[in-house]
Design an enzyme around this catalytic site. Structure first.
Site, PDB file in Angstrom:
ATOM      1  N   SER B 318       0.844  -1.207   0.000  1.00 49.97           N
ATOM      2  CA  SER B 318       0.000   0.000   0.000  1.00 49.97           C
ATOM      3  C   SER B 318       0.876   1.254   0.000  1.00 49.97           C
ATOM      4  O   SER B 318       0.577   2.246  -0.685  1.00 49.97           O
ATOM      5  CB  SER B 318      -0.913  -0.036   1.229  1.00 49.97           C
ATOM      6  OG  SER B 318      -1.363   1.244   1.529  1.00 49.97           O
ATOM      7  N   TRP B 321       2.207   1.653  -3.415  1.00 55.32           N
ATOM      8  CA  TRP B 321       1.148   2.115  -4.319  1.00 55.32           C
ATOM      9  C   TRP B 321       1.149   3.648  -4.377  1.00 55.32           C
ATOM     10  O   TRP B 321       0.931   4.242  -5.428  1.00 55.32           O
ATOM     11  CB  TRP B 321      -0.210   1.613  -3.816  1.00 55.32           C
ATOM     12  CG  TRP B 321      -1.373   2.097  -4.652  1.00 55.32           C
ATOM     13  CD1 TRP B 321      -1.905   1.492  -5.737  1.00 55.32           C
ATOM     14  CD2 TRP B 321      -2.128   3.307  -4.464  1.00 55.32           C
ATOM     15  NE1 TRP B 321      -2.946   2.237  -6.235  1.00 55.32           N
ATOM     16  CE2 TRP B 321      -3.099   3.358  -5.474  1.00 55.32           C
ATOM     17  CE3 TRP B 321      -2.080   4.345  -3.544  1.00 55.32           C
ATOM     18  CZ2 TRP B 321      -4.013   4.397  -5.601  1.00 55.32           C
ATOM     19  CZ3 TRP B 321      -2.986   5.383  -3.668  1.00 55.32           C
ATOM     20  CH2 TRP B 321      -3.931   5.401  -4.674  1.00 55.32           C
ATOM     21  N   HIS B 322       1.414   4.263  -3.217  1.00 54.51           N
ATOM     22  CA  HIS B 322       1.375   5.727  -3.170  1.00 54.51           C
ATOM     23  C   HIS B 322       2.519   6.362  -3.934  1.00 54.51           C
ATOM     24  O   HIS B 322       2.357   7.428  -4.535  1.00 54.51           O
ATOM     25  CB  HIS B 322       1.375   6.213  -1.724  1.00 54.51           C
ATOM     26  CG  HIS B 322       0.051   6.037  -1.054  1.00 54.51           C
ATOM     27  ND1 HIS B 322      -0.319   4.874  -0.445  1.00 54.51           N
ATOM     28  CD2 HIS B 322      -1.013   6.871  -0.929  1.00 54.51           C
ATOM     29  CE1 HIS B 322      -1.545   4.990   0.035  1.00 54.51           C
ATOM     30  NE2 HIS B 322      -1.997   6.196  -0.251  1.00 54.51           N
ATOM     31  N   GLY B 323       3.674   5.753  -3.901  1.00 52.35           N
ATOM     32  CA  GLY B 323       4.775   6.380  -4.612  1.00 52.35           C
ATOM     33  C   GLY B 323       5.979   5.470  -4.660  1.00 52.35           C
ATOM     34  O   GLY B 323       6.186   4.636  -3.780  1.00 52.35           O
ATOM     35  N   PHE B 468      -0.330  10.324  -7.455  1.00 53.95           N
ATOM     36  CA  PHE B 468      -0.284   8.861  -7.350  1.00 53.95           C
ATOM     37  C   PHE B 468      -1.045   8.218  -8.497  1.00 53.95           C
ATOM     38  O   PHE B 468      -1.177   7.058  -8.588  1.00 53.95           O
ATOM     39  CB  PHE B 468      -0.858   8.402  -6.003  1.00 53.95           C
ATOM     40  CG  PHE B 468      -0.225   9.126  -4.839  1.00 53.95           C
ATOM     41  CD1 PHE B 468       1.145   9.278  -4.787  1.00 53.95           C
ATOM     42  CD2 PHE B 468      -0.988   9.674  -3.835  1.00 53.95           C
ATOM     43  CE1 PHE B 468       1.742   9.957  -3.731  1.00 53.95           C
ATOM     44  CE2 PHE B 468      -0.410  10.347  -2.775  1.00 53.95           C
ATOM     45  CZ  PHE B 468       0.963  10.499  -2.723  1.00 53.95           C
TER      46      PHE B 468
END
Lengths: 349, 468
Positions: B318, B321-323, B468
């Site tokens: 997770s 996923w953001h960066g 994102f």
């Protein structure tokens, strides 16, 4: 009723988008807005460009927009064709006519940001061709490159070097979204005199409650002048208080020499540079010390023709600038004109 | 095109009015064209990338329905690899290349993977996850494959939630494109009110707090402990208002046209534990990870060490996923650790469990504790470079002398704190503008417009989650 409302919203929004996305639409709108006494008129520039950005009611002075009145010229012989690359300091103060300038028989003006409607060409008669390169201090470091000058005299593609994808992207964007669509919409929707009171109220609220000046504008420490934020912020490019190293100045002089060489190869006989100081450099209202950008540059330029009006503008400085505009007033412009004319008179025959 | 722009206002007016003027059978075409226009306002050419993944997933969906067994698995794998591949190239390639270089350097070798100077397509992680959700649901038999290519494209590209969610599920959204939505004044007003609430969160609160946050976080090493704590406190609310403001505008805009998108936030800072926080924060993403990753790994129906491993893995992914950056990995890792500590404590000291925190004092204690842990993790989310993170904690611990300014005067700090507490109270009470009785709409709308105008910060600042 609901259908009618939907049609109304659609027509209004679509019309707004069409007008804001087209050059001719915006020209029409601008023309309509600046009609005096128009009910839906705009007062944005009536009181100076910095009032138009900030809406600080203390700076709501009617701006004198008349052109500088030329003195009677002393030169009998009109042997110079003058070509000017310049900015609003030039074109908003003077009419583009030879009557202002000693020895000048014809004049052509080119904006730094490129005016596609003006094509450069030398006049037929073989007179002395003089190029005047003028810029306000805050833009000098960005503009003084041979390529920038070449882009005005030659095809602008000279300085474009983008990939195919970037070009496709740009083309699509140009078709679908006007480059300044957001500004145009803002102008169309909100640049109406009837909204000015609300804008002034918001500006006052932010200033008195939060001590926050409107974006893009700084209030002088002495509280009697507005400045462009960029010229006061010590770390911004073009600021009067930004540290500019000796090496950077030497590079700048080298760039000026390249411009001079380029212009002479193009067929110009003489090149004059003139950099107009930021108002804050002259008015000295801040408790920070001026980086002496223009005077230091003047000491380095050697044989380059250079017109520096800083010292003359400093005399009775407050009378030479508008309080709510980023430009000099007619008096300030006249001081510069006199210096330029002296320079033109001193050029070899 | 950002939601807090005049371009969007005009775009929304045109699309929504045209939507209600058009016959039902043409509406999806209008929405698809509008969504393409909306997306192309960022980087037009990236529409091609989106189109390629849409084509792959569209056909994958049809074949997933046709085949069974191994072939079905292969089609799912093909679709997932295509989607993750696009993410890997555009989002993670630079990160991977950089880490390969550093890893090889540790072993005395120089490995230079070729560099790709490409921009990250806006909202890539959002629409990729939404597309993956479609193929997984078709594979699981929960969703029929969509035969209309245009409707499927619209499912991925529906403009209100295209660039920053909510990440929808096909079961919730696809059928809505076939439904005939009539003009319902109550619903339209509720939608507009929700959009106004989102705008207030964005331009009145988030962008105001950003002034101080940006000023302090630009040079964390030169600010005092108190200033850093204040900035961190503000950042927690900035990111919440920024993102939930976006979600509100997206959900409200869809609601005006008759679409019901899933809620993405539910007063997250009133949470009394970290698991509770994750049930309230970015709900569409956390349920995505729960449904498609956590449960696929076995969830909690495995041995305790495997369960803990599953939790950590989900949170680290997770974070990624953001960066594509280690700070996001640490952010995810921290949340995973918080969860594990919470579960362990609950296991051995069940009386400490947050669900029993019913009294006022215990309730406040658990809320403050949860908020503090979340805010601590946000520091790693906000600061990208390790040197900055180091400087932040050094200053936080030693409070070395500093004389940097906050970027706000004391009045504005006070005003911002009032905004934050006002918002907290609003959330705590479960209030929402969309629930206000529609007869007040005519009076409330101009009032809200005035609030936004006079107290808003208009800088066309992009939404944080757009990156994102």
């Amino acid at each position: 009723m609901k259908k009618l409302l939907a049609v109304l919203v659609f027509v209004l929004c679509a019309g707004l988008l069409m007008v804001s996305s087209s050059q001719s639409g915006m020209s029409w709108l601008t023309h309509a807005r600046y009609q005096p006494n128009s009910l839906l008129g705009s007062d944005k520039y009536l009181y100076g460009d910095l009032y138009g950005i900030s809406y600080l009611s203390n700076f709501k002075y009617i701006k004198d927009v008349s052109a500088v009145r030329p003195d009677e010229l002393i030169s009998k012989q009109k042997d110079i064709s003058l070509y000017v690359i310049g900015d609003s300091y030039f074109y908003s103060s003077f009419e583009i006519i030879p009557a202002y300038f000693e020895r000048v028989n014809s004049i052509q003006f080119f904006k730094w940001d490129h005016s596609p409607e003006v094509t450069f060409k030398f006049t037929q008669a073989r007179t002395k061709r003089v190029l005047l390169v003028e810029s306000v201090e805050r833009n000098v470091l960005n503009l003084m490159y041979k390529e920038r000058v070449a882009a005005i005299f030659e095809k602008p593609e000279v300085i474009q070097n983008k990939s195919v994808f970037a070009q496709i992207n740009r083309s699509i964007k140009q078709i679908l979204y006007h480059r300044t669509l957001e500004e145009n919409l803002s102008f169309a929707l909100f640049d109406l005199a009837l909204f000015s009171k609300f804008k002034e109220l918001k500006a006052e609220l932010n200033l008195s409650l939060f001590g926050r000046e409107p974006a893009g504008v700084k209030l002088a420490k002495s509280k009697d002048f507005l400045y462009l934020d960029q010229t006061v912020d010590s770390v911004a490019d073009g600021s009067s208080f930004q540290v500019v190293s000796e090496m950077r100045l030497a590079e700048l002089v080298q760039n000026m020499r390249q411009i001079e060489d380029y212009a002479k190869k193009m067929g110009f006989d003489e090149v004059i540079f003139s950099f107009i100081p930021n108002p804050v450099s002259v008015l000295a209202t801040e408790d920070k010390s001026y980086n002496q950008f223009i005077p230091r540059l003047e000491n380095k330029v050697g044989s380059i023709h250079f017109v520096n009006p800083t010292d003359e503008l400093k005399q009775q400085a407050k009378q030479n600038f508008f309080k709510s505009d980023s430009h000099w007033n007619q008096r300030g412009a006249k001081i510069w004109l006199d210096l330029l004319n002296k320079q033109l008179l001193s050029l070899p025959k | 095109m950002v939601f807090n722009s005049l371009q969007f206002l005009v775009f929304f007016g045109i699309v929504t009015s045209a939507y209600f003027l058009l016959a039902h059978r043409f509406r999806w075409i209008l929405l698809l064209a509008a969504s393409c226009y909306f997306y192309m306002a960022f980087v037009p050419i990236y529409l091609v990338i989106l189109l390629v993944t849409i084509i792959i997933d569209y056909w994958a969906g049809i074949y997933l329905e046709k085949f069974e067994g191994r072939a079905k698995k292969l089609f799912l794998a093909f679709s997932l690899i295509a989607n993750v591949g696009v993410l890997a190239i555009f989002k993670y390639y630079g990160f991977i290349a950089n880490n390969v270089y550093h890893l090889a350097y540790l072993f005395g070798r120089e490995v230079h993977l070729p560099s790709l100077s490409i921009l990250l397509p806006i909202g890539l992680s959002f629409h990729t996850f939404q597309a993956m959700s479609y193929t997984i649901e078709v594979y699981r038999g929960n969703q029929k494959a969509e035969r209309n290519f245009g409707i499927y494209s619209l499912y991925v590209m529906f403009y209100p939630q295209l660039v920053a969610g909510p990440i929808e599920r096909p079961q919730n959204l696809l059928h809505q494109f076939y439904e005939r939505h009539v003009w319902d004044s109550v619903r339209v007003r509720a939608g507009i009110m929700q959009m106004m609430e989102g705008l207030i969160k964005k331009v009145v609160i988030a962008d105001r707090l950003a002034i101080l946050v940006d000023s302090v976080y630009a040079s964390v090493g030169t600010h005092s402990r108190g200033q850093l704590l204040l900035a961190s406190f503000f950042y927690s609310f900035q990111i919440y208002c920024d993102f939930s403001g976006y979600s509100d505008i997206a959900i409200g805009a869809a609601r005006v046209m008759g679409f019901k998108l899933m809620d993405n936030f539910n007063a997250p800072y009133t949470a009394k534990s970290i698991p509770d926080f994750w049930r309230r924060w970015h709900i569409s993403l956390s349920t995505w990870f729960k449904d498609y990753v956590y449960f696929s790994l076995g969830g909690n129906r495995v041995s305790v060490p495997k369960w803990y491993f599953n939790i950590m893995l989900v949170f680290i992914v997770s974070g990624l996923w953001h960066g594509a950056s280690w700070n996001f990995v640490i952010w995810g890792f921290l949340h995973g650790i918080f969860q594990l500590i919470g579960f362990t404590l609950n296991r051995f000291f069940p009386q400490l469990a947050a669900k029993y925190a019913t009294g006022l004092i215990r309730g406040i204690f658990y809320r403050v504790l949860t908020f503090s842990l979340v805010s601590l993790a946000w520091v790693f989310f906000r600061l990208v470079h390790f040197s900055e993170i180091k400087a932040y904690f050094k200053q936080l611990i030693f409070d070395l002398p500093s004389n940097s300014l906050l970027g706000m005067n004391s009045n504005e700090v006070l005003f911002s704190i009032l905004l934050v507490f006002g918002l907290y109270y609003w959330d705590f009470k479960g209030l929402a503008l969309r629930n206000i009785r529609s007869q007040y709409f005519v009076f409330l709308l101009p009032f809200l417009v005035a609030i936004i105008y006079f107290f808003g910060v208009f800088s066309l600042k992009q939404f944080i989650y757009f990156q994102f």
